[in-house]
Design a protein around this motif. Structure first.
Motif, mmCIF file in Angstrom:
data_model
loop_
_atom_site.group_PDB
_atom_site.id
_atom_site.type_symbol
_atom_site.label_atom_id
_atom_site.label_comp_id
_atom_site.label_asym_id
_atom_site.label_seq_id
_atom_site.Cartn_x
_atom_site.Cartn_y
_atom_site.Cartn_z
ATOM 1 N N UNK A 124 9.300 -1.301 -41.288
ATOM 2 C CA UNK A 124 8.378 -2.317 -42.030
ATOM 3 C C UNK A 124 7.143 -2.595 -41.470
ATOM 4 N N UNK A 125 6.687 -2.644 -40.373
ATOM 5 C CA UNK A 125 5.592 -2.733 -39.790
ATOM 6 C C UNK A 125 5.308 -1.736 -38.682
ATOM 7 N N UNK A 126 5.421 -0.596 -39.041
ATOM 8 C CA UNK A 126 5.008 0.733 -38.023
ATOM 9 C C UNK A 126 3.712 0.303 -37.149
ATOM 10 N N UNK A 127 2.702 -0.401 -37.632
ATOM 11 C CA UNK A 127 1.510 -0.548 -36.884
ATOM 12 C C UNK A 127 1.719 -1.397 -35.575
ATOM 13 N N UNK A 128 2.620 -2.041 -35.638
ATOM 14 C CA UNK A 128 2.795 -2.731 -34.431
ATOM 15 C C UNK A 128 3.787 -1.974 -33.392
ATOM 16 N N UNK B 261 2.833 -14.759 -33.143
ATOM 17 C CA UNK B 261 2.285 -15.090 -34.620
ATOM 18 C C UNK B 261 3.231 -14.526 -35.728
ATOM 19 N N UNK B 262 3.529 -13.378 -35.189
ATOM 20 C CA UNK B 262 4.449 -12.798 -36.135
ATOM 21 C C UNK B 262 5.584 -13.380 -36.318
ATOM 22 N N UNK B 263 6.274 -13.777 -35.046
ATOM 23 C CA UNK B 263 7.771 -14.422 -35.198
ATOM 24 C C UNK B 263 7.572 -15.793 -35.579
ATOM 25 N N UNK B 264 6.495 -16.408 -35.668
ATOM 26 C CA UNK B 264 6.442 -17.546 -36.186
ATOM 27 C C UNK B 264 6.509 -17.778 -37.567
ATOM 28 N N UNK C 130 11.697 -18.207 -29.698
ATOM 29 C CA UNK C 130 10.379 -17.553 -29.755
ATOM 30 C C UNK C 130 10.346 -16.322 -28.458
ATOM 31 N N UNK C 131 10.415 -16.956 -27.369
ATOM 32 C CA UNK C 131 10.535 -16.097 -26.014
ATOM 33 C C UNK C 131 11.642 -14.922 -26.409
ATOM 34 N N UNK C 132 12.650 -15.406 -26.667
ATOM 35 C CA UNK C 132 13.710 -14.406 -26.818
ATOM 36 C C UNK C 132 13.315 -13.346 -27.739
ATOM 37 N N UNK C 133 13.040 -13.893 -28.993
ATOM 38 C CA UNK C 133 12.704 -12.734 -29.875
ATOM 39 C C UNK C 133 11.802 -11.825 -29.558
ATOM 40 N N UNK C 134 10.837 -12.192 -28.901
ATOM 41 C CA UNK C 134 9.352 -11.468 -28.328
ATOM 42 C C UNK C 134 10.119 -10.584 -27.522
ATOM 43 N N UNK D 39 14.443 -6.489 -38.377
ATOM 44 C CA UNK D 39 14.929 -7.970 -38.741
ATOM 45 C C UNK D 39 13.808 -8.787 -38.289
ATOM 46 N N UNK D 40 13.166 -8.449 -37.421
ATOM 47 C CA UNK D 40 11.600 -9.240 -36.965
ATOM 48 C C UNK D 40 10.805 -9.334 -37.960
ATOM 49 N N UNK D 41 10.763 -8.518 -38.975
ATOM 50 C CA UNK D 41 9.788 -8.500 -40.055
ATOM 51 C C UNK D 41 10.398 -9.246 -41.355
ATOM 52 N N UNK D 42 11.477 -9.996 -41.263
ATOM 53 C CA UNK D 42 11.899 -10.445 -42.227
ATOM 54 C C UNK D 42 11.262 -11.690 -42.939
#
Length: 411
Positions: free
Chosen positions: A205-209, A224-227, A317-321, A400-403
């Protein structure tokens, strides 16, 4: 995927919990019911005559409690914020189901394709066994009995691998059963029909990242993305509700008011003279003077609970990053392996197997080398298949992280 999301009983339970909180929010914003009192006052015990004494009366009263400060509005606001968590939780759940079911479906597809690869190579190994038997019985070339035994052993090992793969297939079907059917295992025919011949492509979904090296992806960018992720936004609502708990605890320092009004009816005296009725009105309130063991402790408890939610959000947030960075690194490495297999390794393995067989046919190589080369080629093709599937599974996990945070109707 849609079937799994629609049939998930957790979603229905979450919707019911939201409805319960919304109903509680409406109730919490309402004043307590007024209290009605009725009775006789000052009846003479010698005769119990209602008109004997001037003090005797029939009283009707009403009292209304007024909660402390802004307690009603704050309680309603708190429950409203908690109810707003649930659409976000459903959005997060949908994303988790998509990732989970995609992974299981890909495992089923990989297992099926691996079985087909082994089935195809089993014919080749049977031909090698026939060649070895022919050379051994005719005493041509350097074929030994141990070569024949080795060829038969490899056929047996292939049979064992097939049995193990069928066992894995059954396990994956059972795992899919909890998402696709209620109750029981996934129907083999329907699942077989859903499996495509080609490996389905899952788009990132967000290949640039992940791929764009010109974009500096810092921890702040990821944070910021995860937020904006529904799992984080859900905790934001919980944090706002806990902040409201602090304000509610602060209201305990304000007095609790109660309004009272009553009407007293009196009968005429025995001489027939009219007696005036009575009307009373008043107010009562408590005075929170001794706050050390109650109000102060309740406020400290609310503040500590709010900070614990803030810590919970920080940890998530830390775990997701960390998970995102780990999956990103795995995706880049597995794509390097995929390129290596497709560009060189598979071709080299095939050439080695063909060369070994040609050399053995011309009595220039040992039969063991032919078997070893064929096994290595089969394992390489199976590994390449596994790499391709693993790449798709990691892509699904990264998505999942780009939901997006969906609304309650969408979720």
């Amino acid at each position: 995927m849609t079937i799994a999301q629609q049939q998930d009983p957790w979603i229905e339970g979450n919707q019911l919990r939201q409805q319960a909180l919304e109903a509680q929010s409406i109730a919490a914003g309402s004043l307590p019911d007024p209290v009605i009192t009725a009775g006789f006052a000052n009846l003479p015990t010698d005769s119990f005559n209602f008109d004997q004494e001037a003090m005797t009366q029939f009283k009707v009263g009403i009292s209304q409690v007024l909660p402390r400060g802004d307690s009603l509005a704050l309680s309603q606001q708190r429950l409203g914020l908690l109810s707003q968590q649930h659409p976000l939780q459903r959005a997060d759940r949908h994303a988790l189901i998509e990732s989970e079911v995609s992974g299981l479906w890909l495992d089923v597809w990989r297992t099926r394709e691996t079985i087909q690869l082994i089935e195809q190579d089993r014919d080749l190994f049977e031909q090698l066994v026939d060649i070895a038997e022919s050379k051994y019985t005719s005493a041509l070339g350097g074929t030994r009995q141990q070569d024949l035994i080795r060829a038969q052993l490899e056929l047996t090992r292939l049979e064992d691998r097939l049995l193990e793969l069928h066992e894995q297939m059954d396990a994956y079907r059972s795992a899919l059963g909890q998402w696709l059917e209620q109750p029981g295992e996934v129907n083999s025919n329907s699942l077989h029909q859903s499996l495509t011949d080609e490996l389905p492509g899952i788009t990132l979904k967000s290949p640039e990242l992940v791929y764009d090296e010109s974009t500096a992806v810092t921890l702040q960018t990821l944070a910021e993305l995860m937020g904006a992720h529904p799992a984080i936004l859900s905790l934001d609502r919980k944090l706002e509700a806990s902040s409201t708990d602090i304000k509610l605890a602060e209201q305990k320092y304000r007095p609790l008011w109660q309004l009272n009004a009553s009407y007293g009816y009196r009968e005429d005296d025995p001489m027939g003279n009219d007696r005036a009725d009575f009307f009373s009105v008043g107010v009562t309130f408590d005075v929170p003077l001794f706050t050390g063991r109650r109000q102060d402790q309740q406020l400290r408890s609310a503040q500590a609970s709010s900070e614990s939610v803030r810590t919970e959000k920080s940890l998530l947030l830390r775990r997701m990053v960390a998970q995102f960075n780990g999956l990103k690194a795995r995706l880049l490495r597995i794509e390097q392996r995929q390129n290596l297999y497709n560009s060189r390794l598979l071709e080299q393995m095939s050439e080695q197997a063909e060369a070994s067989l040609a050399a053995y046919t011309n009595d220039d190589a040992d039969f063991t080398e032919v078997i070893r080369a064929r096994i290595a080629e089969l394992n390489a093709r199976i590994e390449a298949l596994g790499i391709s599937v693993e790449r798709q599974k990691i892509t699904a996990q990264l998505n999942y992280f780009f939901t997006p945070a969906m609304t309650g109707e969408d979720a």
